[in-house]
Design an enzyme around this catalytic site. Sequence first.
Site, PDB file in Angstrom:
ATOM      1  N   GLU A  45      73.931  79.606  16.356  1.00 44.54           N
ATOM      2  CA  GLU A  45      73.550  81.064  15.695  1.00 44.54           C
ATOM      3  C   GLU A  45      72.324  81.220  14.829  1.00 44.54           C
ATOM      4  O   GLU A  45      72.307  80.041  14.220  1.00 44.54           O
ATOM      5  CB  GLU A  45      74.696  81.632  15.182  1.00 44.54           C
ATOM      6  N   GLN A  55      47.347  58.245  20.859  1.00 43.59           N
ATOM      7  CA  GLN A  55      46.329  57.479  19.908  1.00 43.59           C
ATOM      8  C   GLN A  55      45.559  56.703  20.970  1.00 43.59           C
ATOM      9  O   GLN A  55      44.343  56.259  20.888  1.00 43.59           O
ATOM     10  CB  GLN A  55      46.845  56.543  19.105  1.00 43.59           C
ATOM     11  N   GLU A  96      71.085  69.556  19.995  1.00 39.53           N
ATOM     12  CA  GLU A  96      72.233  68.665  20.082  1.00 39.53           C
ATOM     13  C   GLU A  96      72.530  67.786  18.864  1.00 39.53           C
ATOM     14  O   GLU A  96      72.691  66.595  18.964  1.00 39.53           O
ATOM     15  CB  GLU A  96      72.298  67.915  21.446  1.00 39.53           C
ATOM     16  N   SER A 132      68.042  64.603  13.958  1.00 38.54           N
ATOM     17  CA  SER A 132      68.163  63.258  13.638  1.00 38.54           C
ATOM     18  C   SER A 132      68.921  63.038  12.293  1.00 38.54           C
ATOM     19  O   SER A 132      69.737  62.099  11.981  1.00 38.54           O
ATOM     20  CB  SER A 132      66.681  62.655  13.303  1.00 38.54           C
TER      21      SER A 132
HETATM   22  C1  LIG Z   1      64.475  74.402  22.610  1.00 39.71           C
HETATM   23  C2  LIG Z   1      65.965  74.531  22.111  1.00 39.71           C
HETATM   24  C3  LIG Z   1      67.132  74.297  22.768  1.00 39.71           C
HETATM   25  C4  LIG Z   1      68.292  74.718  22.527  1.00 39.71           C
HETATM   26  N1  LIG Z   1      69.498  74.792  23.155  1.00 39.71           N
HETATM   27  C5  LIG Z   1      70.637  75.093  22.604  1.00 39.71           C
HETATM   28  C6  LIG Z   1      71.825  75.444  23.389  1.00 39.71           C
HETATM   29  O1  LIG Z   1      71.543  75.452  24.620  1.00 39.71           O
HETATM   30  N2  LIG Z   1      72.882  75.672  23.028  1.00 39.71           N
HETATM   31  C7  LIG Z   1      73.060  75.626  21.375  1.00 39.71           C
HETATM   32  O2  LIG Z   1      74.363  76.190  20.946  1.00 39.71           O
HETATM   33  N3  LIG Z   1      72.197  75.251  20.635  1.00 39.71           N
HETATM   34  C8  LIG Z   1      70.731  75.208  21.138  1.00 39.71           C
HETATM   35  N4  LIG Z   1      69.800  74.653  20.476  1.00 39.71           N
HETATM   36  C9  LIG Z   1      70.235  74.854  18.893  1.00 39.71           C
HETATM   37  C10 LIG Z   1      69.863  73.502  18.238  1.00 39.71           C
HETATM   38  O3  LIG Z   1      71.118  72.664  18.663  1.00 39.71           O
HETATM   39  C11 LIG Z   1      69.684  73.785  16.775  1.00 39.71           C
HETATM   40  O4  LIG Z   1      68.367  74.208  16.611  1.00 39.71           O
HETATM   41  C12 LIG Z   1      70.080  72.329  16.013  1.00 39.71           C
HETATM   42  O5  LIG Z   1      71.420  72.112  15.969  1.00 39.71           O
HETATM   43  C13 LIG Z   1      69.671  72.482  14.528  1.00 39.71           C
HETATM   44  O6  LIG Z   1      69.956  73.716  13.899  1.00 39.71           O
HETATM   45  P1  LIG Z   1      69.074  74.713  13.125  1.00 39.71           P
HETATM   46  O7  LIG Z   1      67.838  74.776  14.194  1.00 39.71           O
HETATM   47  O8  LIG Z   1      69.793  75.647  12.464  1.00 39.71           O
HETATM   48  O9  LIG Z   1      68.501  73.780  11.982  1.00 39.71           O
HETATM   49  P2  LIG Z   1      69.238  73.690  10.378  1.00 39.71           P
HETATM   50  O10 LIG Z   1      70.618  73.292  10.650  1.00 39.71           O
HETATM   51  O11 LIG Z   1      68.923  74.908   9.686  1.00 39.71           O
HETATM   52  O12 LIG Z   1      68.344  72.282  10.028  1.00 39.71           O
HETATM   53  C14 LIG Z   1      67.248  72.294   9.376  1.00 39.71           C
HETATM   54  C15 LIG Z   1      66.641  71.008   8.763  1.00 39.71           C
HETATM   55  O13 LIG Z   1      67.886  70.662   7.916  1.00 39.71           O
HETATM   56  C16 LIG Z   1      68.612  69.422   8.018  1.00 39.71           C
HETATM   57  N5  LIG Z   1      69.809  69.609   7.751  1.00 39.71           N
HETATM   58  C17 LIG Z   1      70.768  70.408   7.847  1.00 39.71           C
HETATM   59  N6  LIG Z   1      71.836  70.039   7.420  1.00 39.71           N
HETATM   60  C18 LIG Z   1      71.656  69.093   6.798  1.00 39.71           C
HETATM   61  C19 LIG Z   1      72.744  68.005   6.167  1.00 39.71           C
HETATM   62  N7  LIG Z   1      73.846  68.344   5.863  1.00 39.71           N
HETATM   63  N8  LIG Z   1      71.959  66.713   5.622  1.00 39.71           N
HETATM   64  C20 LIG Z   1      70.807  66.479   5.921  1.00 39.71           C
HETATM   65  N9  LIG Z   1      69.853  67.371   6.715  1.00 39.71           N
HETATM   66  C21 LIG Z   1      70.353  68.462   7.009  1.00 39.71           C
HETATM   67  C22 LIG Z   1      68.209  69.458   9.613  1.00 39.71           C
HETATM   68  O14 LIG Z   1      68.241  68.050  10.007  1.00 39.71           O
HETATM   69  C23 LIG Z   1      66.928  69.911   9.882  1.00 39.71           C
HETATM   70  O15 LIG Z   1      65.794  68.904   9.510  1.00 39.71           O
HETATM   71  C24 LIG Z   1      68.684  74.604  20.952  1.00 39.71           C
HETATM   72  C25 LIG Z   1      67.399  74.681  20.042  1.00 39.71           C
HETATM   73  C26 LIG Z   1      66.264  74.638  20.587  1.00 39.71           C
HETATM   74  C27 LIG Z   1      65.083  74.545  19.604  1.00 39.71           C
END
Ligand SMILES: Cc1cc2nc3c(=O)[nH]c(=O)nc-3n(C[C@H](O)[C@H](O)[C@H](O)COP(=O)(O)OP(=O)(O)OC[C@H]3O[C@@H](n4cnc5c(N)ncnc54)[C@H](O)[C@@H]3O)c2cc1C
Length: 411
Positions: free
Chosen positions: A138, A364, A391, A394
């Site tokens: 979300e 590169q 999913e 990293s």
């Molecule tokens: C092309 C695409 C397809 C997708 N498909 C699906 C799908 O089919 N179904 C679905 O449900 N989701 C889907 N997603 C969502 C995806 O799983 C999320 O974008 C992902 O889990 C990261 O969440 P966020 O984008 O809110 O990043 P955030 O959680 O806001 O993270 C931002 C940054 O903070 C870091 N971070 C956050 N918390 C911590 C912590 N505790 N410790 C260290 N670092 C942290 C993260 O690693 C990242 O670098 C998709 C995303 C994309 C871009």
Amino acid sequence: MSVGVQADCGFSFEMNPAVTEMRDWVHGFARDVIRPAAAEWDEREETPWPILEQAAKIGLYSLDFFAQQWLEPSGLGIPVAWEELFWGDAGIALSLTGTGLAAVAVSGNGTHEQMAEFLPPMFGDADDIKLGAFCASEPNAGSDVAAIRTRAVYRESSDEWVLNGVKSWVTNGGIANVHVIVASVDPALGSRGQATFIVPPGTPGLSQGQKFRKHGIRASHTAEVVLDDVRVPGRCLVGGKERLDERLARTREGGKAGQQAAMKTFEATRPAVAAMAVGVARAALEYARDYSLERVQFGQPIGQTQAIAFMLADMSAAVDAARLLTWRAAWMARQRKPFIHAEGSMAKLVAGETAVRVTEQAIQILGGNGYTRDYPVERWHRDAKIFTIFEGTSEIQRLIIGRAATGLDVR
Ligand SMILES: Cc1cc2nc3c(=O)[nH]c(=O)nc-3n(C[C@H](O)[C@H](O)[C@H](O)COP(=O)(O)OP(=O)(O)OC[C@H]3O[C@@H](n4cnc5c(N)ncnc54)[C@H](O)[C@@H]3O)c2cc1C
């Protein structure tokens, strides 16, 4: 290199003939159909329905193929197939495999009746192709799945659930026939108060929000899914109400409640996602190697310079290492061995980071050509980046591995 089981020594890198045959068949489709169409669909930024149709006609996009590979005894069916498809093109391949996440969410936790009713309409058939979508994330709940705000409320009088909320970044979101939704049934319990629901085809109240314009995997549709008083029958609660009520009761009493709904799905699919990344990395490695043999500078192929050969050496070793971690995790999952050392996360982390690094090295090696859209490596580099984000990023994989390594609640 291959993995299989040999009765006499108990361990083998020999891949079984059914998997090699399947690999060669999928590779042929990736080479002849997916690769030639990749640049066009990347530019169009649309689901490549004609390619899906071709795949469905030969049975490659079908519930049968997915189920067969998912249940393949060595565990290598899905990783091997997905590596080949993503070697062809990641955006198109995600359109072909995205339904798998929704299918696993239902098959992993659902009843036999739910599988029989809802898996076929996720795939459709060759004359009428359908898609599935898994909706956990979300706007304010990505890595932090416990922050999910989508609410599911039970109406006992009519035995139905009413869903409200907004899901973000959903692969196939809004264009899928079946949507699988993770929602909170008891917000006070955080992630332990969540459950998974199936929204059957044509259910009123579910609509597509904004479609995202992306950096890579542009042939895969990613959009918001809006749930506005979506009413689904009681039988659409994955696993059934009795199981949910028992789990919630255990949690309220302070007992162990098993794994969080969304996390269970993501853990099961981690080796498959790692294999996708391996496919992209291998494509870039092979392309850069071939280019290095043909491109002549200072009177010799650039591959003969130690700088380029060493880069190719690192790339080769990294791709093989990522694949071996991926196959180990897939084999363990199939043998129902728990990921005690976070082996699934290790595979996803290493394969995702490898794909980004190897595709960058490929650019590169191609020099100026690598930076242009006339050559595929710039696209592969854009595509590869998704594997360090979706999913589980990293960083989240490192958290999981770090917790397994230390036994501490690393945050
Ligand atoms: C092309 C695409 C397809 C997708 N498909 C699906 C799908 O089919 N179904 C679905 O449900 N989701 C889907 N997603 C969502 C995806 O799983 C999320 O974008 C992902 O889990 C990261 O969440 P966020 O984008 O809110 O990043 P955030 O959680 O806001 O993270 C931002 C940054 O903070 C870091 N971070 C956050 N918390 C911590 C912590 N505790 N410790 C260290 N670092 C942290 C993260 O690693 C990242 O670098 C998709 C995303 C994309 C871009």
